[in-house]
Write an enzyme that holds these catalytic residues in place. Structure first.
Site, PDB file in Angstrom:
ATOM      1  N   GLU A 130      -9.581  -2.337   5.649  1.00  0.00           N
ATOM      2  CA  GLU A 130     -10.213  -2.112   6.936  1.00  0.00           C
ATOM      3  C   GLU A 130     -11.441  -3.014   7.109  1.00  0.00           C
ATOM      4  O   GLU A 130     -11.920  -3.626   6.144  1.00  0.00           O
ATOM      5  CB  GLU A 130     -10.635  -0.637   7.043  1.00  0.00           C
ATOM      6  CG  GLU A 130      -9.498   0.357   6.875  1.00  0.00           C
ATOM      7  CD  GLU A 130      -8.570   0.437   8.085  1.00  0.00           C
ATOM      8  OE1 GLU A 130      -8.595  -0.488   8.937  1.00  0.00           O
ATOM      9  OE2 GLU A 130      -7.821   1.416   8.189  1.00  0.00           O
ATOM     10  N   ASN A 142      -7.478  -3.662  14.652  1.00  0.00           N
ATOM     11  CA  ASN A 142      -8.840  -3.941  14.203  1.00  0.00           C
ATOM     12  C   ASN A 142      -8.885  -5.097  13.204  1.00  0.00           C
ATOM     13  O   ASN A 142      -9.908  -5.360  12.586  1.00  0.00           O
ATOM     14  CB  ASN A 142      -9.473  -2.692  13.596  1.00  0.00           C
ATOM     15  CG  ASN A 142      -8.724  -2.184  12.367  1.00  0.00           C
ATOM     16  OD1 ASN A 142      -7.753  -2.799  11.911  1.00  0.00           O
ATOM     17  ND2 ASN A 142      -9.162  -1.062  11.822  1.00  0.00           N
ATOM     18  N   HIS A 179      -7.070  -5.395  10.393  1.00  0.00           N
ATOM     19  CA  HIS A 179      -6.822  -5.104   8.982  1.00  0.00           C
ATOM     20  C   HIS A 179      -5.493  -5.698   8.521  1.00  0.00           C
ATOM     21  O   HIS A 179      -4.553  -5.850   9.301  1.00  0.00           O
ATOM     22  CB  HIS A 179      -6.892  -3.599   8.689  1.00  0.00           C
ATOM     23  CG  HIS A 179      -5.715  -2.799   9.150  1.00  0.00           C
ATOM     24  ND1 HIS A 179      -5.811  -1.774  10.065  1.00  0.00           N
ATOM     25  CD2 HIS A 179      -4.391  -2.837   8.807  1.00  0.00           C
ATOM     26  CE1 HIS A 179      -4.620  -1.230  10.259  1.00  0.00           C
ATOM     27  NE2 HIS A 179      -3.747  -1.865   9.506  1.00  0.00           N
ATOM     28  N   ASP A 181       0.809  -1.205   0.000  1.00  0.00           N
ATOM     29  CA  ASP A 181       0.000   0.000   0.000  1.00  0.00           C
ATOM     30  C   ASP A 181       0.849   1.265   0.000  1.00  0.00           C
ATOM     31  O   ASP A 181       2.068   1.224   0.173  1.00  0.00           O
ATOM     32  CB  ASP A 181      -0.926   0.022   1.224  1.00  0.00           C
ATOM     33  CG  ASP A 181      -0.252  -0.497   2.494  1.00  0.00           C
ATOM     34  OD1 ASP A 181       0.939  -0.208   2.686  1.00  0.00           O
ATOM     35  OD2 ASP A 181      -0.918  -1.177   3.285  1.00  0.00           O
TER      36      ASP A 181
END
Length: 251
Positions: free
Chosen positions: A143, A136, A138, A67
């Site tokens: 996400e 979380n 990811h 990314d």
């Protein structure tokens, strides 16, 4: 799925580096999928040591990063291009034309995402993909609630991710809110996946990723479906797992 547990962050980093180095030794023209953030830094340090000792060469290696932030120039100290140069690329013999990172300042996000996917396919796909994991759940910048069928795409960063990444910036307001990321489908196409996690704050998401329901609400849970995935964890990140299922390398 294989779960490797070691004592601490440095041992986790060394084990992951050995896995990547072995891939390069076995296939000198390997295609590597690489991650950024604080977790892989130790791994990169050990990979550089392997290069400096003559064990591996990057001359024929191609890399694709997971990314990149949108609207950050690659020379910005917080860009992932800058991160990769600082931690790996400037320290090994990789050719610049073999380095692939999404263009964060592209004028056409959709075209950039399509181009990136084509480049991966043109190289024959990713041999080994390195992942970290967010609190979380990811992976990459995918996400919670992301579609599993997503290829490389633009993402809106979760509030938790922005908060976590603010430690790299002067203020939380400086953290970009959007990024280009490989999608779940892209990640799952890698022939082998290695996920790294360290620290108690990752214990819950690691447990859910391995034992929980496979759901977009916790993107890393999809790794349960991959045929060759290795979790490399320190004791704290593995603290909630069933000890009988772990390869304990600290005993």
């Amino acid at each position: 799925m294989r779960i490797i547990c070691v004592n601490n962050y440095d041992e986790m980093s060394e084990k992951a580096a050995n896995i990547v180095a072995s891939q390069i030794i076995l296939k000198p023209d390997s295609v590597l999928g690489l991650a950024t953030g604080s977790t892989p830094i130790g791994m990169y340090n050990h990979i550089v040591k392997a290069y400096e000792s003559g064990k591996i060469s990057f001359q024929n290696v191609t890399t694709f990063n997971l990314d990149e932030y949108l609207n950050l120039d690659k020379n910005n100290a917080q860009s992932y291009y800058f991160y990769m140069r600082k931690n790996l690329y400037d320290k090994v013999d990789i050719s610049i034309e073999n380095i692939n990172i999404p263009d964060g300042i592209t004028d056409n996000i959709q075209e950039e995402c399509i181009r990136y996917e084509k480049e991966i396919r043109n190289k024959g796909g990713i041999d080994i993909q390195v992942l970290g994991i967010g609190r979380n759940g990811h992976i990459g910048f995918n996400e919670p609630d992301i579609k599993f069928e997503a290829l490389t795409h633009m993402v809106n960063l979760d509030d938790q991710t922005i908060k976590d990444n603010s430690r790299f910036f002067d203020t939380v307001k400086e953290v970009p809110t959007k990024a280009i990321s490989m999608g779940i489908k892209t990640i799952m196409r890698a022939r082998k996946i290695v996920l790294l996690a360290s620290g108690k704050e990752k214990a819950n998401c690691i447990y859910e990723a391995i034992y929980g329901k496979i759901t977009p609400n916790l993107p890393a849970s999809v790794l349960q479906l991959h045929p060759d995935v290795v979790f490399v964890l320190d004791k704290e990140a593995a603290s909630k797992l069933d000890s009988e299922e772990i390869d304990k390398e600290y005993l």
